[in-house]
Design a protein around this motif. Structure first.
Motif, PDB file in Angstrom:
ATOM      1  N   ASN A  17       0.868  -1.245  -0.054  1.00 13.42           N
ATOM      2  CA  ASN A  17       0.168   0.170  -0.062  1.00 13.42           C
ATOM      3  C   ASN A  17       0.817   1.082  -0.016  1.00 13.42           C
ATOM      4  O   ASN A  17       0.502   2.285  -0.780  1.00 13.42           O
ATOM      5  N   ILE A  18       1.831   1.306   0.784  1.00 14.91           N
ATOM      6  CA  ILE A  18       2.544   2.340   0.889  1.00 14.91           C
ATOM      7  C   ILE A  18       3.694   2.675  -0.301  1.00 14.91           C
ATOM      8  O   ILE A  18       3.683   3.711  -0.813  1.00 14.91           O
ATOM      9  N   LEU A  19       4.563   1.623  -0.792  1.00  8.07           N
ATOM     10  CA  LEU A  19       5.431   1.608  -1.756  1.00  8.07           C
ATOM     11  C   LEU A  19       4.956   1.330  -3.040  1.00  8.07           C
ATOM     12  O   LEU A  19       5.420   1.803  -4.225  1.00  8.07           O
ATOM     13  N   GLY A  20       3.915   0.635  -3.101  1.00  5.20           N
ATOM     14  CA  GLY A  20       3.541   0.221  -4.756  1.00  5.20           C
ATOM     15  C   GLY A  20       3.485   1.308  -5.573  1.00  5.20           C
ATOM     16  O   GLY A  20       4.099   1.252  -6.598  1.00  5.20           O
ATOM     17  N   PRO A  21       2.396   2.444  -5.233  1.00  8.37           N
ATOM     18  CA  PRO A  21       2.259   3.399  -6.118  1.00  8.37           C
ATOM     19  C   PRO A  21       3.689   4.042  -6.598  1.00  8.37           C
ATOM     20  O   PRO A  21       3.885   4.369  -7.473  1.00  8.37           O
ATOM     21  N   PHE A  22       4.586   4.246  -5.524  1.00  9.79           N
ATOM     22  CA  PHE A  22       5.617   4.812  -5.667  1.00  9.79           C
ATOM     23  C   PHE A  22       6.774   4.331  -6.445  1.00  9.79           C
ATOM     24  O   PHE A  22       7.616   4.837  -7.312  1.00  9.79           O
ATOM     25  N   VAL A  23       6.888   2.732  -6.280  1.00 10.55           N
ATOM     26  CA  VAL A  23       7.718   1.946  -7.317  1.00 10.55           C
ATOM     27  C   VAL A  23       7.140   2.140  -8.903  1.00 10.55           C
ATOM     28  O   VAL A  23       8.033   2.330  -9.491  1.00 10.55           O
ATOM     29  N   ILE A  24       5.933   2.266  -8.928  1.00  9.22           N
ATOM     30  CA  ILE A  24       5.117   2.455 -10.317  1.00  9.22           C
ATOM     31  C   ILE A  24       5.716   3.789 -10.978  1.00  9.22           C
ATOM     32  O   ILE A  24       6.238   3.874 -11.959  1.00  9.22           O
ATOM     33  N   PHE A  52       1.604   8.650  -8.862  1.00  8.27           N
ATOM     34  CA  PHE A  52       2.260   9.450  -7.522  1.00  8.27           C
ATOM     35  C   PHE A  52       1.162  10.129  -6.949  1.00  8.27           C
ATOM     36  O   PHE A  52       0.810   9.800  -5.492  1.00  8.27           O
ATOM     37  N   PHE A  53      -0.064  10.672  -7.454  1.00  5.84           N
ATOM     38  CA  PHE A  53      -1.092  11.455  -6.807  1.00  5.84           C
ATOM     39  C   PHE A  53      -1.858  10.262  -6.462  1.00  5.84           C
ATOM     40  O   PHE A  53      -2.872  10.482  -5.444  1.00  5.84           O
ATOM     41  N   GLY A  54      -2.146   9.193  -7.383  1.00  9.81           N
ATOM     42  CA  GLY A  54      -3.021   8.387  -6.904  1.00  9.81           C
ATOM     43  C   GLY A  54      -2.743   7.409  -5.602  1.00  9.81           C
ATOM     44  O   GLY A  54      -3.460   7.048  -4.863  1.00  9.81           O
ATOM     45  N   GLY A  55      -1.265   7.491  -5.532  1.00 11.81           N
ATOM     46  CA  GLY A  55      -0.805   6.588  -4.361  1.00 11.81           C
ATOM     47  C   GLY A  55      -1.110   7.412  -3.150  1.00 11.81           C
ATOM     48  O   GLY A  55      -1.346   6.828  -2.083  1.00 11.81           O
ATOM     49  N   ILE A  56      -0.946   8.797  -3.084  1.00  9.55           N
ATOM     50  CA  ILE A  56      -1.152   9.574  -2.129  1.00  9.55           C
ATOM     51  C   ILE A  56      -2.688   9.677  -1.547  1.00  9.55           C
ATOM     52  O   ILE A  56      -3.219   9.450  -0.395  1.00  9.55           O
ATOM     53  N   LEU A  57      -3.589   9.689  -2.680  1.00  9.89           N
ATOM     54  CA  LEU A  57      -4.938   9.493  -2.510  1.00  9.89           C
ATOM     55  C   LEU A  57      -5.336   8.220  -1.892  1.00  9.89           C
ATOM     56  O   LEU A  57      -6.158   8.001  -1.025  1.00  9.89           O
ATOM     57  N   TRP A  58      -4.723   7.038  -2.272  1.00 10.65           N
ATOM     58  CA  TRP A  58      -4.970   5.788  -1.765  1.00 10.65           C
ATOM     59  C   TRP A  58      -4.829   5.715  -0.422  1.00 10.65           C
ATOM     60  O   TRP A  58      -5.489   5.101   0.483  1.00 10.65           O
ATOM     61  N   LEU A  59      -3.463   6.336   0.096  1.00 13.19           N
ATOM     62  CA  LEU A  59      -3.269   6.110   1.457  1.00 13.19           C
ATOM     63  C   LEU A  59      -3.942   6.958   2.250  1.00 13.19           C
ATOM     64  O   LEU A  59      -4.413   6.535   3.376  1.00 13.19           O
ATOM     65  N   VAL A  60      -4.795   8.089   1.910  1.00 14.90           N
ATOM     66  CA  VAL A  60      -5.539   8.946   2.547  1.00 14.90           C
ATOM     67  C   VAL A  60      -6.952   8.030   2.737  1.00 14.90           C
ATOM     68  O   VAL A  60      -7.492   7.824   3.724  1.00 14.90           O
ATOM     69  N   ILE A  61      -7.619   7.693   1.396  1.00 12.58           N
ATOM     70  CA  ILE A  61      -8.907   7.133   1.429  1.00 12.58           C
ATOM     71  C   ILE A  61      -9.030   5.766   1.477  1.00 12.58           C
ATOM     72  O   ILE A  61      -9.736   5.054   1.782  1.00 12.58           O
ATOM     73  N   GLY A  62      -8.198   5.245   0.231  1.00  6.55           N
ATOM     74  CA  GLY A  62      -8.403   3.779  -0.135  1.00  6.55           C
ATOM     75  C   GLY A  62      -8.134   2.823   1.076  1.00  6.55           C
ATOM     76  O   GLY A  62      -8.813   1.783   1.219  1.00  6.55           O
TER      77      GLY A  62
END
Length: 199
Positions: A17-24, A52-62
């Motif tokens: 959840n934390i690193l996945g979006p940032f690896v992409i 990048f922005f989806g990852g931040i949104l995911w951490l906050v809401i997802g």
């Protein structure tokens, strides 16, 4: 059940959840740097920005959405085992259910939402309410307990500003925290009585 250990975090789940979006994001940036084709380059940059922005949104809401849905499922599973939920409190990072009659406590954690931990309440060594009081008031009220040397904090009120201790929100939060501590104490006593009876 007697030997079940409290596991607040599933490391694999957290890393995904934390690193996945940032690896992409990093891979897409690397592709945009290494590839000379402008179309591929601009596409990679676009995907990187979304990641990048989806990852931040995911951490906050997802992650909250997953936690709440999984908490419902875990509570249903818990009910099916015969656990009687006399009191249940769900907060931003943890759900605590108390079976006063059987003297048990069940916990579901945000960063380990696919399982619940159930322990006899007499494994709790300390329990208390933290009203977060400062000179100006409070921005957090919670109840806490320590089980098997693991401290569990459950917020009954959080805010990004300080509220008066006389605020209805704060008073209600303190009342909820007090109620959960009383419930934990009752479960503790029931577990102790059961242990002594079985001795």
């Amino acid at each position: 059940m007697e030997q079940q250990q409290i596991k607040k975090r599933n490391v694999t789940y957290m890393l995904i959840n934390i690193l996945g979006p940032f690896v992409i994001f990093a891979v897409c940036i690397l592709v945009s740097v290494l590839v000379e084709d402008r179309n591929v380059m601009s596409g990679a940059i676009g995907v990187a920005m979304v990641a990048f922005f989806g990852g931040i949104l995911w951490l906050v809401i997802g992650t909250d959405i997953i936690y709440k849905k999984q908490a419902k499922k875990r509570l249903a599973e818990l009910d099916a085992t015969g656990f009687t939920r006399n009191h249940t409190f769900t907060a931003d990072g943890c759900t605590v259910a108390v079976d006063v009659v059987q003297g048990k406590i069940a916990m579901i954690f945000k960063w380990n939402p696919f399982q619940y931990s159930t322990v006899p309440a007499n494994r709790v060594t300390k329990m208390w309410v933290d009203d977060g009081k400062t000179m100006g008031g409070t921005s957090r009220v919670s109840f806490l307990f320590v089980v098997d040397d693991v401290k569990v904090r459950v917020n009954t009120f959080t805010s990004n500003r300080v509220w008066s201790m006389k605020s209805d929100y704060v008073l209600e939060a303190i009342s909820k925290a007090d109620m959960m501590i009383e419930s934990l104490k009752a479960a503790y006593n029931a577990a102790q009585a059961g242990t002594q009876a079985g001795a």
